[in-house]
Design a protein around this motif. Structure first.
Motif, PDB file in Angstrom:
ATOM      1  N   GLN A 118       0.807  -1.210   0.000  1.00 40.72           N
ATOM      2  CA  GLN A 118       0.000   0.000   0.000  1.00 40.72           C
ATOM      3  C   GLN A 118       0.847   1.270   0.000  1.00 40.72           C
ATOM      4  O   GLN A 118       0.313   2.366  -0.064  1.00 40.72           O
ATOM      5  CB  GLN A 118      -0.956  -0.014   1.203  1.00 40.72           C
ATOM      6  N   VAL A 119       2.155   1.125   0.091  1.00 41.98           N
ATOM      7  CA  VAL A 119       3.067   2.250  -0.139  1.00 41.98           C
ATOM      8  C   VAL A 119       3.528   2.243  -1.591  1.00 41.98           C
ATOM      9  O   VAL A 119       3.746   3.292  -2.201  1.00 41.98           O
ATOM     10  CB  VAL A 119       4.285   2.174   0.814  1.00 41.98           C
ATOM     11  N   LEU A 120       3.640   1.054  -2.151  1.00 40.42           N
ATOM     12  CA  LEU A 120       4.016   0.924  -3.567  1.00 40.42           C
ATOM     13  C   LEU A 120       2.978   1.553  -4.487  1.00 40.42           C
ATOM     14  O   LEU A 120       3.321   2.225  -5.465  1.00 40.42           O
ATOM     15  CB  LEU A 120       4.174  -0.557  -3.921  1.00 40.42           C
ATOM     16  N   ILE A 121       1.700   1.338  -4.200  1.00 39.32           N
ATOM     17  CA  ILE A 121       0.640   1.812  -5.099  1.00 39.32           C
ATOM     18  C   ILE A 121       0.604   3.332  -5.194  1.00 39.32           C
ATOM     19  O   ILE A 121       0.567   3.888  -6.306  1.00 39.32           O
ATOM     20  CB  ILE A 121      -0.723   1.212  -4.689  1.00 39.32           C
ATOM     21  N   PRO A 122       0.619   4.097  -4.066  1.00 36.89           N
ATOM     22  CA  PRO A 122       0.689   5.556  -4.197  1.00 36.89           C
ATOM     23  C   PRO A 122       1.966   6.022  -4.897  1.00 36.89           C
ATOM     24  O   PRO A 122       1.963   7.047  -5.581  1.00 36.89           O
ATOM     25  CB  PRO A 122       0.651   6.037  -2.741  1.00 36.89           C
ATOM     26  N   LEU A 123       3.063   5.293  -4.721  1.00 40.28           N
ATOM     27  CA  LEU A 123       4.302   5.648  -5.418  1.00 40.28           C
ATOM     28  C   LEU A 123       4.080   5.653  -6.926  1.00 40.28           C
ATOM     29  O   LEU A 123       4.541   6.550  -7.640  1.00 40.28           O
ATOM     30  CB  LEU A 123       5.420   4.669  -5.036  1.00 40.28           C
ATOM     31  N   VAL A 124       3.360   4.650  -7.414  1.00 36.65           N
ATOM     32  CA  VAL A 124       3.089   4.546  -8.850  1.00 36.65           C
ATOM     33  C   VAL A 124       2.301   5.745  -9.349  1.00 36.65           C
ATOM     34  O   VAL A 124       2.545   6.244 -10.451  1.00 36.65           O
ATOM     35  CB  VAL A 124       2.336   3.234  -9.154  1.00 36.65           C
ATOM     36  N   THR A 125       1.357   6.226  -8.546  1.00 39.00           N
ATOM     37  CA  THR A 125       0.487   7.314  -9.009  1.00 39.00           C
ATOM     38  C   THR A 125       1.237   8.618  -9.237  1.00 39.00           C
ATOM     39  O   THR A 125       0.739   9.491  -9.956  1.00 39.00           O
ATOM     40  CB  THR A 125      -0.659   7.562  -8.004  1.00 39.00           C
ATOM     41  N   VAL A 126       2.405   8.772  -8.623  1.00 41.06           N
ATOM     42  CA  VAL A 126       3.195   9.990  -8.848  1.00 41.06           C
ATOM     43  C   VAL A 126       4.383   9.734  -9.764  1.00 41.06           C
ATOM     44  O   VAL A 126       5.179  10.638 -10.017  1.00 41.06           O
ATOM     45  CB  VAL A 126       3.691  10.589  -7.505  1.00 41.06           C
ATOM     46  N   ILE A 133      -2.697   6.456 -14.722  1.00 38.49           N
ATOM     47  CA  ILE A 133      -2.840   6.062 -13.321  1.00 38.49           C
ATOM     48  C   ILE A 133      -3.794   4.891 -13.145  1.00 38.49           C
ATOM     49  O   ILE A 133      -3.478   3.883 -12.501  1.00 38.49           O
ATOM     50  CB  ILE A 133      -3.294   7.262 -12.457  1.00 38.49           C
ATOM     51  N   GLY A 134      -5.001   5.000 -13.723  1.00 39.59           N
ATOM     52  CA  GLY A 134      -5.994   3.946 -13.560  1.00 39.59           C
ATOM     53  C   GLY A 134      -5.505   2.605 -14.072  1.00 39.59           C
ATOM     54  O   GLY A 134      -5.678   1.573 -13.414  1.00 39.59           O
ATOM     55  N   GLN A 135      -4.877   2.621 -15.236  1.00 36.39           N
ATOM     56  CA  GLN A 135      -4.407   1.375 -15.853  1.00 36.39           C
ATOM     57  C   GLN A 135      -3.268   0.746 -15.058  1.00 36.39           C
ATOM     58  O   GLN A 135      -3.251  -0.469 -14.812  1.00 36.39           O
ATOM     59  CB  GLN A 135      -3.953   1.651 -17.285  1.00 36.39           C
ATOM     60  N   VAL A 136      -2.302   1.571 -14.619  1.00 35.60           N
ATOM     61  CA  VAL A 136      -1.149   1.038 -13.892  1.00 35.60           C
ATOM     62  C   VAL A 136      -1.543   0.581 -12.497  1.00 35.60           C
ATOM     63  O   VAL A 136      -1.101  -0.480 -12.025  1.00 35.60           O
ATOM     64  CB  VAL A 136      -0.014   2.091 -13.828  1.00 35.60           C
ATOM     65  N   VAL A 137      -2.382   1.358 -11.808  1.00 33.83           N
ATOM     66  CA  VAL A 137      -2.869   0.926 -10.490  1.00 33.83           C
ATOM     67  C   VAL A 137      -3.662  -0.371 -10.623  1.00 33.83           C
ATOM     68  O   VAL A 137      -3.547  -1.280  -9.795  1.00 33.83           O
ATOM     69  CB  VAL A 137      -3.735   2.027  -9.833  1.00 33.83           C
ATOM     70  N   GLY A 138      -4.451  -0.467 -11.694  1.00 32.40           N
ATOM     71  CA  GLY A 138      -5.198  -1.701 -11.942  1.00 32.40           C
ATOM     72  C   GLY A 138      -4.274  -2.885 -12.144  1.00 32.40           C
ATOM     73  O   GLY A 138      -4.564  -3.998 -11.686  1.00 32.40           O
ATOM     74  N   PHE A 139      -3.135  -2.653 -12.815  1.00 34.48           N
ATOM     75  CA  PHE A 139      -2.162  -3.723 -13.033  1.00 34.48           C
ATOM     76  C   PHE A 139      -1.572  -4.199 -11.705  1.00 34.48           C
ATOM     77  O   PHE A 139      -1.451  -5.411 -11.458  1.00 34.48           O
ATOM     78  CB  PHE A 139      -1.046  -3.227 -13.953  1.00 34.48           C
ATOM     79  N   LEU A 140      -1.212  -3.251 -10.839  1.00 28.61           N
ATOM     80  CA  LEU A 140      -0.671  -3.630  -9.527  1.00 28.61           C
ATOM     81  C   LEU A 140      -1.734  -4.323  -8.673  1.00 28.61           C
ATOM     82  O   LEU A 140      -1.432  -5.266  -7.933  1.00 28.61           O
ATOM     83  CB  LEU A 140      -0.134  -2.403  -8.786  1.00 28.61           C
ATOM     84  N   MET A 141      -2.981  -3.870  -8.798  1.00 32.84           N
ATOM     85  CA  MET A 141      -4.059  -4.507  -8.046  1.00 32.84           C
ATOM     86  C   MET A 141      -4.295  -5.920  -8.548  1.00 32.84           C
ATOM     87  O   MET A 141      -4.649  -6.816  -7.768  1.00 32.84           O
ATOM     88  CB  MET A 141      -5.353  -3.686  -8.161  1.00 32.84           C
ATOM     89  N   SER A 142      -4.097  -6.151  -9.845  1.00 30.97           N
ATOM     90  CA  SER A 142      -4.191  -7.524 -10.364  1.00 30.97           C
ATOM     91  C   SER A 142      -3.154  -8.405  -9.691  1.00 30.97           C
ATOM     92  O   SER A 142      -3.445  -9.528  -9.264  1.00 30.97           O
ATOM     93  CB  SER A 142      -3.980  -7.536 -11.885  1.00 30.97           C
ATOM     94  N   ASN A 322     -13.287   2.385  -6.532  1.00 26.69           N
ATOM     95  CA  ASN A 322     -13.028   3.199  -5.346  1.00 26.69           C
ATOM     96  C   ASN A 322     -11.666   3.871  -5.430  1.00 26.69           C
ATOM     97  O   ASN A 322     -11.527   5.076  -5.173  1.00 26.69           O
ATOM     98  CB  ASN A 322     -13.081   2.330  -4.087  1.00 26.69           C
ATOM     99  N   GLN A 323     -10.637   3.105  -5.805  1.00 29.54           N
ATOM    100  CA  GLN A 323      -9.297   3.682  -5.874  1.00 29.54           C
ATOM    101  C   GLN A 323      -9.176   4.706  -6.997  1.00 29.54           C
ATOM    102  O   GLN A 323      -8.459   5.693  -6.865  1.00 29.54           O
ATOM    103  CB  GLN A 323      -8.260   2.569  -6.037  1.00 29.54           C
ATOM    104  N   SER A 324      -9.883   4.480  -8.086  1.00 29.69           N
ATOM    105  CA  SER A 324      -9.876   5.455  -9.174  1.00 29.69           C
ATOM    106  C   SER A 324     -10.433   6.794  -8.697  1.00 29.69           C
ATOM    107  O   SER A 324      -9.934   7.861  -9.079  1.00 29.69           O
ATOM    108  CB  SER A 324     -10.697   4.928 -10.355  1.00 29.69           C
ATOM    109  N   VAL A 325     -11.451   6.736  -7.847  1.00 26.43           N
ATOM    110  CA  VAL A 325     -12.059   7.963  -7.308  1.00 26.43           C
ATOM    111  C   VAL A 325     -11.133   8.642  -6.311  1.00 26.43           C
ATOM    112  O   VAL A 325     -10.846   9.847  -6.412  1.00 26.43           O
ATOM    113  CB  VAL A 325     -13.417   7.652  -6.642  1.00 26.43           C
ATOM    114  N   ILE A 326     -10.636   7.901  -5.324  1.00 23.46           N
ATOM    115  CA  ILE A 326      -9.911   8.543  -4.218  1.00 23.46           C
ATOM    116  C   ILE A 326      -8.555   9.105  -4.653  1.00 23.46           C
ATOM    117  O   ILE A 326      -8.114  10.131  -4.116  1.00 23.46           O
ATOM    118  CB  ILE A 326      -9.721   7.578  -3.031  1.00 23.46           C
ATOM    119  N   PHE A 327      -7.897   8.497  -5.636  1.00 26.15           N
ATOM    120  CA  PHE A 327      -6.586   8.996  -6.049  1.00 26.15           C
ATOM    121  C   PHE A 327      -6.684  10.288  -6.850  1.00 26.15           C
ATOM    122  O   PHE A 327      -5.658  10.916  -7.147  1.00 26.15           O
ATOM    123  CB  PHE A 327      -5.818   7.932  -6.839  1.00 26.15           C
TER     124      PHE A 327
END
Length: 394
Positions: A118-126, A133-142, A322-327
């Motif tokens: 959960q520290v890796l995922i916010p790192l990706v968004t920046v 963002i949506g596509q890459v976060v989705g990849f990590l969530m997969s 949810n993550q797409s909204v909050i980020f």
């Protein structure tokens, strides 16, 4: 300091981060198909062993609340591998456990430090372009969700072939290897100049200012709670008559959830195009249908399998939206926002696990299914509230 690369073009790094997410998240779920084996190994009541799942989720929630927010103010390149080292220590304690208490201690330590994902995922968004963002976060969530599902399968397999403790040894070694590689490959990203105390003050402000963060967190918590009912009861249901499955088959069955997990990249892409509300409704509907199949699954393994696959898809859909909204709410506070969301998310999971065990012991599988439907209804109710708030403030 700013990110030196756009990591969306570095496929090898993204795959490594996805594997790390899956390994960290999966570390909290090894015990699910092992409840029967652990019970016989330590000669304790099954209900006590089932609490291991709850302890894993509570400790993970505490890590999300008190550790993940540090991601906004520390060097993530060193912080993430350090967290993974802590998780490896917890896994090692589990592997060396001689009683249930020692297993619980190892589980709690693992849960606290496996929040590295959960520290890796916010790192990706920046570290990627906004439209990615949506596509890459989705990849990590997969990767994260597949890791959870594979963890139960592998733990059941190792339990049947060798011993239930082997999965903890294997995971600890792999955790250390991935952590050492990430330490060299993670990009440097900007941090916020704040002290630890001011982090929590700002998190309280985020909760009061960002209403959609609150609504989406509750939706996620309810959705994960309904899935967690299965986490805490799957071994009790499937290892008993009429199924009487071995640990390995309990783990193999959970692999049907991989299809839902792999959908998160696609869901994240569509969520980035503005279909968050529609996809959330679809996700809640899928969760409701899954519980009807799961109820029939009390006497039919085929029905249970289809229900498990559907509930995994529904949860993946709701969580990705949810993550797409909050980020998108506050780009400068993504670690704190993620910490708030995931804390409530896993508190929901811990409550779902506890409710699942309670319902099982007081009303068997029927009571567990009713509890699941109630939680899905709550998720749908708060989706409606969130949608109305969005329309009002559009």
């Amino acid at each position: 300091m700013k990110s030196s690369i756009d990591i969306s073009s570095d496929k090898s790094l993204l795959w490594l981060m996805a594997i790390a997410c899956g390994l960290c998240a999966g570390a909290n779920y090894y015990c699910q198909p092992l409840i029967n084996s652990i019970q016989h190994s330590f000669n304790v009541p099954q209900s006590q062993v089932a609490l291991t799942v709850t302890f894993a989720q509570i400790s993970y929630a505490l890590g999300l609340l008190f550790i993940v927010p540090l991601g906004d103010i520390v060097n993530k390149t060193k912080f993430i591998p350090l967290l993974m080292l802590g998780a490896a220590i917890g896994l090692s304690i589990c592997a060396l456990s001689v009683n249930l208490t020692m297993l619980w201690i190892g589980t709690i330590i693992t849960g606290l430090f496996s929040v590295a994902a959960q520290v890796l995922i916010p790192l990706v968004t920046v570290a990627v372009r906004p439209e990615k963002i949506g596509q890459v976060v989705g990849f990590l969530m997969s990767g994260l969700l597949v890791g959870i599902l594979l963890s139960t399968s592998l733990s059941g397999l190792f339990s049947n072939l060798i011993h239930w403790k082997v999965i903890y040894i294997f995971s600890a070694i792999l955790m250390l290897i991935i952590a050492s590689i990430l330490m060299r490959k993670l990009p440097a990203v900007s941090t916020t100049r704040m002290n630890y105390g001011s982090i929590f003050h700002s998190m309280v402000q985020l909760l009061t200012q960002e209403r959609r963060l609150v609504y989406r967190s509750i939706i996620g918590g309810c959705a994960f709670a309904t899935m967690s009912i299965l986490f805490s009861t799957i071994a009790m249901l499937l290892t008993a008559p009429p199924f009487s499955l071995a640990d390995v088959w309990v783990g193999v069955l959970t692999l049907v959830g991989v299809f839902g997990a792999l959908s998160t990249q696609w869901i994240g892409k569509w969520a980035s195009h503005g279909y968050n509300t529609q996809l959330t409704w679809v996700g809640c509907a899928i969760l409701a249908v899954s519980w009807l199949l799961l109820y029939m699954g009390g006497h039919s393994l085929i029905s249970y399998t289809f229900g498990y696959g559907l509930i995994s898809l529904g949860l993946a859909m709701v969580h990705s939206c949810n993550q797409s909204v909050i980020f998108q709410l506050n780009p400068t506070a993504r670690s704190r926002i993620n910490a708030i969301y995931m804390t409530i998310y896993f508190i929901g999971g811990a409550c779902g696990s506890a409710l699942g065990v309670y319902a099982w012991h007081h009303g068997s599988w029927f009571a567990s299914c009713v509890t699941g439907i109630i939680l899905v209804s709550l998720a749908g109710f708060f989706t409606l509230i969130d949608h109305r708030y969005q329309l009002k403030h559009a």
